[in-house]
Write an enzyme that holds these catalytic residues in place. Sequence first.
Site, PDB file in Angstrom:
ATOM      1  CG  ASP A  94     -54.706  -0.686 -26.043  1.00 50.89           C
ATOM      2  OD1 ASP A  94     -54.587  -0.602 -27.633  1.00 50.89           O
ATOM      3  OD2 ASP A  94     -54.741   0.319 -25.609  1.00 50.89           O
ATOM      4  NE  ARG A 125     -55.563   2.092 -28.041  1.00 50.44           N
ATOM      5  CZ  ARG A 125     -56.043   2.993 -27.016  1.00 50.44           C
ATOM      6  NH1 ARG A 125     -56.569   3.827 -27.412  1.00 50.44           N
ATOM      7  NH2 ARG A 125     -55.812   2.696 -25.754  1.00 50.44           N
TER       8      ARG A 125
END
Length: 190
Positions: free
Chosen positions: A123, A125
């Site tokens: 991930d 982000r």
Amino acid sequence: MSEIELVSESKLPTKYGKFSIYAFKEHNKEHIAIAKGEFKNKKVTVRIHSKCLTGDTFRSLRCDCGEQLEKSLIFIGKHGGVLVYLDQEGRGIGLSNKIKAYALQDKGMDTIEANECLGFDGDVRDYGAAVEILSALKISSIVLMTNNPKKMDAMSRGGISVERMPLKVKPNEFNEGYIETKRLKSGHLA
Ligand SMILES: [Zn+2]
């Protein structure tokens, strides 16, 4: 120094209510905030949503993004608040890479294994942009609609006072595994 600039704002009537929309630029990315009600210098209900074309627009059942987006807009439309819509598709790896990851998931990998197989972290982000956008809107105290502890941490680190409101969606037969992986591997809360 802030890399994010508020470039435009207008009214945005939607099926969920009458909102204001704010457009921000960060290099080649365009982030959006949609707001309802008075929010400057108040404790504000906030949803930070990362763009997901397949879920948000096409209502894909592979993830829970579309449903979380809709729930957030319904809540904010009723009670006021701000939705920050971050231009970071596919957990930050981009749309075509996300579709590549889907193909690997079709062969049996989970979300994180598939991203790692493509050479990305599970991930990637980043929520720094959301902190800057909230600051630009003069918001320093929020109730965050999320199950993601990383978002809570990012807000605290950015100097925003944050409480959590869980955002539950019902799993379907296609995203059960995806939601379970978020819970087991990324510490997401129910
Ligand atoms: Zn999604």
